[in-house]
Design a protein around this motif. Structure first.
Motif, short mmCIF file in Angstrom:
data_model
loop_
_atom_site.label_atom_id
_atom_site.label_comp_id
_atom_site.label_asym_id
_atom_site.label_seq_id
_atom_site.Cartn_x
_atom_site.Cartn_y
_atom_site.Cartn_z
N CYS A 86 0.83 -1.21 0.00
CA CYS A 86 0.00 0.00 0.00
C CYS A 86 0.86 1.26 0.00
O CYS A 86 0.52 2.26 -0.63
CB CYS A 86 -0.93 -0.01 1.21
SG CYS A 86 -2.25 -1.26 1.13
N LEU A 95 -2.89 4.76 -5.48
CA LEU A 95 -3.78 4.48 -4.36
C LEU A 95 -3.97 5.78 -3.58
O LEU A 95 -3.04 6.57 -3.43
CB LEU A 95 -3.18 3.41 -3.44
CG LEU A 95 -3.94 3.08 -2.14
CD1 LEU A 95 -5.29 2.45 -2.44
CD2 LEU A 95 -3.08 2.16 -1.25
N VAL A 163 -7.18 -2.57 -2.33
CA VAL A 163 -7.18 -1.29 -3.03
C VAL A 163 -8.62 -0.81 -3.23
O VAL A 163 -8.94 0.37 -3.03
CB VAL A 163 -6.44 -1.41 -4.36
CG1 VAL A 163 -6.62 -0.14 -5.21
CG2 VAL A 163 -4.96 -1.67 -4.12
#
Length: 503
Positions: A86, A95, A163
């Motif tokens: 992430c 993201l 996500v």
């Protein structure tokens, strides 16, 4: 570009929050991780790169530098994989995370699938204590994570799911929490033929949380009595259940979809167990058997056959209720408050106390056998119980014996009296009393003091053994429903200190 993601790791059995800082720079492509990562964390570079590419996302063709803060905390295991991924996606603008109070954890497979990790309960508790409101974790850990209240669990099956969830998508439904029962007792005391003295000793041990050593010839029923002990122990409280589950979670011994331990553990060890397996440790310093038996029973069959180093290592947890494992990078302290139940033969051939057979052991063999157990270790047992060979009339008796449920009710009543007596003293049973509580709660009459004086001189008792007699007498009085300890209660307690000449 710099990005920050909150991740979690486990140190011993405690969850620790880790800030994952990811920085992308316009240099030759590389992927470096700093901040005391272990081998599993360093290998996450390849897992994260493959998982991102196989999730239809793009791994940045730049230099990636990851810092794991705090830098002085050793990071172990693969639970930081998802946080690393992430962080890379956030730094490369693939993201966006709008939640400020969010933590992520999980292991990544090469195809982007999220795999369950150990220690989730500890990490979710740490996230809640840090003030976080949500935590993203693998679907296989969702039931375990949902045991913690006041924090929202977001389960994900893969990196793509993670996500999507972080972008505001729907989360998979949480699986229904199921309760896992470890070592469910299958033996009821009503199935034990005879051995009324052994049953009485077990009842006292269960009522006060006392350690007990049983001695007798082979086949007398020592092991069967020990296996019956969980059937008369009081159930785990909610706090004890959560604490025990936390240990099993950190050890990786919780099953998928069965996150909660609701019954007191019963650990039956083989005599070949090593000191490290008993106390904990290893490369990742996981809890040992003494911690897995926390709030339950540790059973050592054929006690003199165990390694002497392993037995001597029991002295710290028996005295303090915890054990400290020291490693190069850190020292870990694990809870280890358990009932120690052990059995042994009176001699190598096992026939020394059998009136129907002749012992064939020499004096030297007998001495060597008894010297395997040190005096300080024997001194930490509260009750010593002789288990004789059964007579023919006892073996063939058909009348039903007293069931475990009846004895369990008496044990529960005695435990309730103890909890009411201790109040806020953070004690759960008489065996946990310190010298101050023994002085306060174990007063006796003049006849009892005279009996104690005679026993102290006659049996050559140590100060520890003297206190243990008072604790056992307090438990016997609780079972009897009496607040005052009388000479009758003390006489029975003193009788449990006389085995193999131990004091």
């Amino acid at each position: 570009m710099l990005a920050r993601v909150t991740g979690c790791t486990v140190a011993g059995i405690e969850g620790k929050m880790v800030e994952v800082e990811v920085f992308l720079s316009s240099q030759l492509p590389s992927f470096d991780i700093v901040g005391l990562p272990d081998t599993a964390v360093r290998e996450a570079r390849d897992r994260v790169r493959a998982a991102i590419k196989n999730s239809s996302l793009e791994f940045p063709r730049q230099r990636v530098v990851v810092n794991l803060a705090p830098a002085d905390l050793k990071k172990e295991g693969p639970q930081l994989d998802l946080a690393l991924a992430c962080g890379v996606l956030l730094a490369s603008s693939q993201l966006r995370i709008t939640e400020n109070c969010l933590a992520v954890l999980g292991e990544l497979a090469l195809d982007g699938t999220l795999r369950p990790v150990r220690g989730v309960l500890s990490m979710v508790l740490a996230a809640r204590e840090a003030g976080l409101k949500k935590i993203l974790l693998p679907l296989g850990n969702a039931a375990e994570g949902s045991l913690v209240g006041n924090i929202e669990v977001l389960p994900a099956c893969s990196l793509s799911d993670a996500v999507n969830i972080l972008h505001g998508g729907r989360t998979p439904a949480l699986p229904p929490p199921l309760m896992e029962v470890f070592n469910s007792p299958t033996v009821d005391l009503s199935q034990v033929k005879g051995q009324e003295g052994g049953k009485r000793a077990l009842e006292i041990a269960a009522a006060g949380g006392h350690n007990i050593l049983m001695s007798g010839p082979p086949g007398a029923g020592k092991t069967m009595l020990a296996r019956c002990l969980p059937s008369i122990l009081p159930p785990l409280s909610e706090a004890e259940s959560l604490e025990t589950t936390k240990i099993y979670s950190a050890a990786g011994q919780l099953k998928d979809q069965h996150p909660m331990i609701t019954q007191r553990p019963f650990r039956n060890l083989h005599h070949t167990v090593t000191e490290a397996a008993l106390c904990g440790g290893g490369k990742y310093a996981r809890p040992g058997e003494v911690s897995l038996a926390h709030n339950g029973v540790l059973f050592l069959d054929e006690l003199p056959e165990f390694q002497r180093e392993a037995l001597e290592a029991l002295r710290q947890p028996l005295e303090l209720g915890e054990i400290t494992v020291t490693r190069l990078q850190a020292a870990y302290t694990y809870p280890a408050r358990f009932m120690l139940v052990a059995s042994m033969n009176p001699c190598p051939c096992g026939l020394l106390s059998d009136p129907a057979a002749e012992c064939t052991c020499s004096y030297g063999q007998l001495q060597r056998y008894r010297q395997k157990l040190s005096g300080p270790l024997l001194d930490r047992f509260d009750l010593f119980m002789e288990v004789p060979r059964l007579r023919f009339e006892e073996v063939t008796r058909t009348e039903p014996a007293e069931p475990s449920a009846t004895i369990k009710a008496r044990v529960a009543a005695a435990r309730l009296r103890q909890q009411q007596r201790f109040g806020r003293a953070q004690l759960s049973c008489n065996a946990e009393m310190g010298p101050q509580q023994v002085t306060e709660y174990c007063q006796t009459d003049s006849a009892g003091r005279d009996l104690l004086r005679h026993a102290f001189q006659r049996l050559h008792l140590s100060g520890r053994a003297y206190n243990r007699i008072l604790k056992v007498a307090r438990t016997i009085a609780d079972l009897d429903g009496k607040e005052q300890i009388t000479s009758r209660h003390l006489a029975e307690a003193i009788g449990y200190r006389r085995m193999n000449g131990s004091g």
